[in-house]
Motif scaffolding. Structure first.
Motif, PDB file in Angstrom:
ATOM      1  N   VAL A  65      -6.781  -5.313  -1.424  1.00  0.00           N
ATOM      2  CA  VAL A  65      -7.928  -4.802  -2.179  1.00  0.00           C
ATOM      3  C   VAL A  65      -9.008  -5.862  -2.188  1.00  0.00           C
ATOM      4  O   VAL A  65      -8.726  -7.038  -2.377  1.00  0.00           O
ATOM      5  N   SER A  66     -10.244  -5.457  -1.969  1.00  0.00           N
ATOM      6  CA  SER A  66     -11.342  -6.394  -2.184  1.00  0.00           C
ATOM      7  C   SER A  66     -12.561  -5.578  -2.597  1.00  0.00           C
ATOM      8  O   SER A  66     -12.588  -4.363  -2.414  1.00  0.00           O
ATOM      9  N   PRO A  67     -13.577  -6.246  -3.167  1.00  0.00           N
ATOM     10  CA  PRO A  67     -14.750  -5.466  -3.575  1.00  0.00           C
ATOM     11  C   PRO A  67     -15.548  -4.957  -2.383  1.00  0.00           C
ATOM     12  O   PRO A  67     -16.530  -4.250  -2.544  1.00  0.00           O
ATOM     13  N   ARG A  68     -15.185  -5.332  -1.178  1.00  0.00           N
ATOM     14  CA  ARG A  68     -15.960  -4.921  -0.004  1.00  0.00           C
ATOM     15  C   ARG A  68     -15.470  -3.591   0.524  1.00  0.00           C
ATOM     16  O   ARG A  68     -14.274  -3.351   0.598  1.00  0.00           O
ATOM     17  N   PRO A  69     -16.429  -2.753   0.995  1.00  0.00           N
ATOM     18  CA  PRO A  69     -16.000  -1.527   1.650  1.00  0.00           C
ATOM     19  C   PRO A  69     -15.276  -1.841   2.959  1.00  0.00           C
ATOM     20  O   PRO A  69     -15.499  -2.899   3.546  1.00  0.00           O
ATOM     21  N   GLN A  70     -14.461  -0.925   3.393  1.00  0.00           N
ATOM     22  CA  GLN A  70     -13.769  -1.026   4.683  1.00  0.00           C
ATOM     23  C   GLN A  70     -12.788  -2.190   4.752  1.00  0.00           C
ATOM     24  O   GLN A  70     -12.634  -2.823   5.784  1.00  0.00           O
ATOM     25  N   THR A  71     -12.140  -2.471   3.628  1.00  0.00           N
ATOM     26  CA  THR A  71     -11.105  -3.500   3.635  1.00  0.00           C
ATOM     27  C   THR A  71      -9.862  -2.999   4.374  1.00  0.00           C
ATOM     28  O   THR A  71      -9.228  -3.724   5.121  1.00  0.00           O
ATOM     29  N   THR A  72      -9.550  -1.729   4.143  1.00  0.00           N
ATOM     30  CA  THR A  72      -8.323  -1.178   4.709  1.00  0.00           C
ATOM     31  C   THR A  72      -8.541  -0.778   6.164  1.00  0.00           C
ATOM     32  O   THR A  72      -9.394   0.049   6.445  1.00  0.00           O
ATOM     33  N   ARG A  73      -7.768  -1.369   7.078  1.00  0.00           N
ATOM     34  CA  ARG A  73      -7.947  -1.021   8.493  1.00  0.00           C
ATOM     35  C   ARG A  73      -6.747  -0.263   9.042  1.00  0.00           C
ATOM     36  O   ARG A  73      -6.805   0.281  10.120  1.00  0.00           O
ATOM     37  N   HIS A  74      -5.649  -0.304   8.316  1.00  0.00           N
ATOM     38  CA  HIS A  74      -4.435   0.317   8.850  1.00  0.00           C
ATOM     39  C   HIS A  74      -3.955   1.410   7.925  1.00  0.00           C
ATOM     40  O   HIS A  74      -4.219   1.385   6.743  1.00  0.00           O
ATOM     41  N   ARG A  75      -3.180   2.305   8.493  1.00  0.00           N
ATOM     42  CA  ARG A  75      -2.519   3.295   7.672  1.00  0.00           C
ATOM     43  C   ARG A  75      -1.277   2.651   7.087  1.00  0.00           C
ATOM     44  O   ARG A  75      -0.484   2.051   7.797  1.00  0.00           O
ATOM     45  N   ILE A  76      -1.131   2.741   5.799  1.00  0.00           N
ATOM     46  CA  ILE A  76       0.014   2.097   5.152  1.00  0.00           C
ATOM     47  C   ILE A  76       0.758   3.141   4.347  1.00  0.00           C
ATOM     48  O   ILE A  76       0.156   3.924   3.625  1.00  0.00           O
ATOM     49  N   LEU A  77       2.080   3.139   4.479  1.00  0.00           N
ATOM     50  CA  LEU A  77       2.881   4.058   3.692  1.00  0.00           C
ATOM     51  C   LEU A  77       3.385   3.330   2.462  1.00  0.00           C
ATOM     52  O   LEU A  77       3.998   2.273   2.570  1.00  0.00           O
ATOM     53  N   GLY A  78       3.092   3.882   1.290  1.00  0.00           N
ATOM     54  CA  GLY A  78       3.600   3.323   0.034  1.00  0.00           C
ATOM     55  C   GLY A  78       4.618   4.293  -0.542  1.00  0.00           C
ATOM     56  O   GLY A  78       4.353   5.490  -0.630  1.00  0.00           O
ATOM     57  N   ILE A  79       5.778   3.787  -0.905  1.00  0.00           N
ATOM     58  CA  ILE A  79       6.875   4.663  -1.315  1.00  0.00           C
ATOM     59  C   ILE A  79       7.112   4.534  -2.814  1.00  0.00           C
ATOM     60  O   ILE A  79       7.300   3.426  -3.316  1.00  0.00           O
ATOM     61  N   ALA A  80       7.079   5.639  -3.529  1.00  0.00           N
ATOM     62  CA  ALA A  80       7.362   5.617  -4.969  1.00  0.00           C
ATOM     63  C   ALA A  80       8.540   6.542  -5.243  1.00  0.00           C
ATOM     64  O   ALA A  80       8.439   7.761  -5.056  1.00  0.00           O
ATOM     65  N   THR A  81       9.655   5.964  -5.637  1.00  0.00           N
ATOM     66  CA  THR A  81      10.848   6.775  -5.884  1.00  0.00           C
ATOM     67  C   THR A  81      11.142   6.798  -7.376  1.00  0.00           C
ATOM     68  O   THR A  81      11.110   5.760  -8.034  1.00  0.00           O
ATOM     69  N   SER A  82      11.391   7.970  -7.901  1.00  0.00           N
ATOM     70  CA  SER A  82      11.778   8.106  -9.311  1.00  0.00           C
ATOM     71  C   SER A  82      12.948   9.076  -9.373  1.00  0.00           C
ATOM     72  O   SER A  82      13.393   9.603  -8.344  1.00  0.00           O
ATOM     73  N   GLU A  83      13.399   9.354 -10.594  1.00  0.00           N
ATOM     74  CA  GLU A  83      14.460  10.359 -10.797  1.00  0.00           C
ATOM     75  C   GLU A  83      14.060  11.686 -10.182  1.00  0.00           C
ATOM     76  O   GLU A  83      14.870  12.388  -9.593  1.00  0.00           O
ATOM     77  N   ALA A  84      12.781  12.014 -10.359  1.00  0.00           N
ATOM     78  CA  ALA A  84      12.307  13.350  -9.985  1.00  0.00           C
ATOM     79  C   ALA A  84      12.094  13.513  -8.485  1.00  0.00           C
ATOM     80  O   ALA A  84      12.189  14.620  -7.956  1.00  0.00           O
ATOM     81  N   GLY A  85      11.798  12.414  -7.806  1.00  0.00           N
ATOM     82  CA  GLY A  85      11.527  12.577  -6.384  1.00  0.00           C
ATOM     83  C   GLY A  85      11.015  11.317  -5.721  1.00  0.00           C
ATOM     84  O   GLY A  85      10.941  10.253  -6.339  1.00  0.00           O
ATOM     85  N   GLN A  86      10.681  11.475  -4.456  1.00  0.00           N
ATOM     86  CA  GLN A  86      10.162  10.346  -3.687  1.00  0.00           C
ATOM     87  C   GLN A  86       8.823  10.760  -3.078  1.00  0.00           C
ATOM     88  O   GLN A  86       8.755  11.682  -2.268  1.00  0.00           O
ATOM     89  N   ILE A  87       7.770  10.060  -3.515  1.00  0.00           N
ATOM     90  CA  ILE A  87       6.444  10.378  -2.977  1.00  0.00           C
ATOM     91  C   ILE A  87       6.075   9.317  -1.943  1.00  0.00           C
ATOM     92  O   ILE A  87       6.171   8.114  -2.206  1.00  0.00           O
ATOM     93  N   LEU A  88       5.675   9.781  -0.778  1.00  0.00           N
ATOM     94  CA  LEU A  88       5.327   8.870   0.314  1.00  0.00           C
ATOM     95  C   LEU A  88       3.809   8.923   0.479  1.00  0.00           C
ATOM     96  O   LEU A  88       3.265   9.891   1.023  1.00  0.00           O
ATOM     97  N   TYR A  89       3.160   7.916  -0.068  1.00  0.00           N
ATOM     98  CA  TYR A  89       1.696   7.895  -0.051  1.00  0.00           C
ATOM     99  C   TYR A  89       1.184   7.276   1.244  1.00  0.00           C
ATOM    100  O   TYR A  89       1.620   6.199   1.645  1.00  0.00           O
ATOM    101  N   VAL A  90       0.267   7.953   1.852  1.00  0.00           N
ATOM    102  CA  VAL A  90      -0.359   7.429   3.056  1.00  0.00           C
ATOM    103  C   VAL A  90      -1.759   6.960   2.667  1.00  0.00           C
ATOM    104  O   VAL A  90      -2.618   7.764   2.319  1.00  0.00           O
ATOM    105  N   ASP A  91      -1.953   5.655   2.646  1.00  0.00           N
ATOM    106  CA  ASP A  91      -3.260   5.083   2.301  1.00  0.00           C
ATOM    107  C   ASP A  91      -4.043   5.014   3.601  1.00  0.00           C
ATOM    108  O   ASP A  91      -3.661   4.323   4.534  1.00  0.00           O
ATOM    109  N   THR A  92      -5.110   5.771   3.670  1.00  0.00           N
ATOM    110  CA  THR A  92      -5.843   5.828   4.939  1.00  0.00           C
ATOM    111  C   THR A  92      -7.100   4.981   4.859  1.00  0.00           C
ATOM    112  O   THR A  92      -7.697   4.863   3.801  1.00  0.00           O
TER     113      THR A  92
END
Ligand SMILES: Nc1nc2c(ncn2[C@@H]2O[C@H](COP(=O)(O)OP(=O)(O)OP(=O)(O)O)[C@@H](O)[C@H]2O)c(=O)[nH]1
Length: 311
Positions: A48-75
């Motif tokens: 994270v940075s205050p500058r636009p276009q910091t993110t250059r890659h697709r990153i998968l973030g995984i959040a697992t709980s009792e209820a389920g597993q959400i696979l976030y794709v940060d584009t």
């Protein structure tokens, strides 16, 4: 991702209503997608940075709980009028990420809807998946009621399945968002282990952490002319991870700036990145940095491939 889905049948459902699926966090640069991803998975994964276009890659973030597993794709934010090869490859990455998900969350900034937001909305609308409007940075609006006409107008002109008000920074509104996402995902066994937070390697994350410091510490356009390549990532017998990284720049003058007076800038970059790595990798890190010049890497498809920007 298709391979992963083919494997799904092999895992068992933890309970009959366990949900699992892919969610795109899409939005124009700087709306707070990476901050939101980090807040949703409870870990500082995406840089994270205050500058636009910091993110250059697709990153998968995984959040697992009792209820389920959400696979976030940060584009990476969709770049309009992309002329340089890197921008073009970012746009391709966004389109392909969007086409693989089960839910699309369009992140915008409270009170702002720009042409870029509209372009992204149109790209998302081509997909037959539920679309959520996630209005981020609500902490910045002093008068929350003033947002209502803005949202009413947006919803009249666009079709969203739900609207969420969140502050990724203050971690507000995230439970409701998570609940809503889960109900829209299929009943399916988890794809990743419950402790996993990303599909990315430590090697990849190490490069991102150096890049984050470049974004934070260098002025103006310079960060956009740099990239980071990990030449070596070794786990030594003494338990220390030894990491050798090259910071590529486009010109000699840029090299001098990255190194700084008496090497001070490079040292500060290295120290901050190393501390972050030690927290994330949970072991001591020995980080060695070099700065090297490679003219025109930003425009060169072969170099972008070497640096991991194209699939
Ligand atoms: N006040 C406030 N600032 C936020 C919030 N979320 C993110 N920010 C700030 O917005 C800036 C951009 O955040 P990022 O998470 O890097 O945004 P991004 O959309 O991933 O940006 P790109 O990498 O350019 O695609 C950073 O300075 C964040 O601290 C929020 O909820 N409230």
């Amino acid at each position: 991702m298709n391979d992963e889905r083919d494997d799904i049948a092999e895992n068992e459902l933890p309970h009959p209503d366990f949900r699992c699926g892919f969610v795109a966090l899409a939005g124009r640069p700087n709306v707070g997608k990476s901050t939101l991803l980090n807040a949703l998975i409870g870990f500082r994964l995406s840089i994270v940075s205050p500058r636009p276009q910091t993110t250059r890659h697709r990153i998968l973030g995984i959040a697992t709980s009792e209820a389920g597993q959400i696979l976030y794709v940060d584009t990476p934010g969709l770049h309009r009028g992309a002329k340089r090869a890197m921008n073009r490859s970012l746009n391709r990455a966004v389109r392909s990420a969007i086409s693989e998900v089960e839910v699309a969350a369009q992140v915008i900034e409270a009170g702002r809807w720009t042409d870029e937001d509209q372009a992204l909305y149109e790209a998302l609308a081509e997909q037959q998946v539920p679309r959520l409007l996630v209005i981020n940075k609500v902490d910045l609006s002093k008068d929350k009621a003033a947002l209502l006409p803005f949202v009413a107008d947006l919803c009249e002109k666009h079709s969203f399945d739900a609207v969420h008000y969140v502050s990724a920074l203050k971690r507000k509104g995230l439970d409701a968002l998570t609940q809503d996402i889960l109900t829209r995902l299929p009943v399916r066994a988890p794809i990743f282990g419950e402790d996993e937070i990303t599909d990315r390697s430590e090697r990849f994350l190490a490069a991102e952490m150096v890049r984050e410091q470049l974004m934070l510490r260098l002025d103006q356009e310079l960060p956009y002319a740099t990239t980071v390549e990990i030449e070596q990532f070794n786990d030594r017998p003494d338990g220390v991870a030894e990491i050798h990284a090259v910071i590529w720049v486009e010109r000699d003058g840029q090299k001098a700036i990255v190194i700084g007076q008496g090497g001070a800038q490079l040292k500060a970059i290295g120290t901050a990145a190393r501390r972050h790595m030690e927290r994330m990798f949970d072991r001591k890190v020995f980080l060695k940095l070099w700065v090297k010049v490679r003219e025109g890497w930003v425009d060169d498809e072969a170099m972008l491939k070497q640096f991991g920007y194209t699939d």
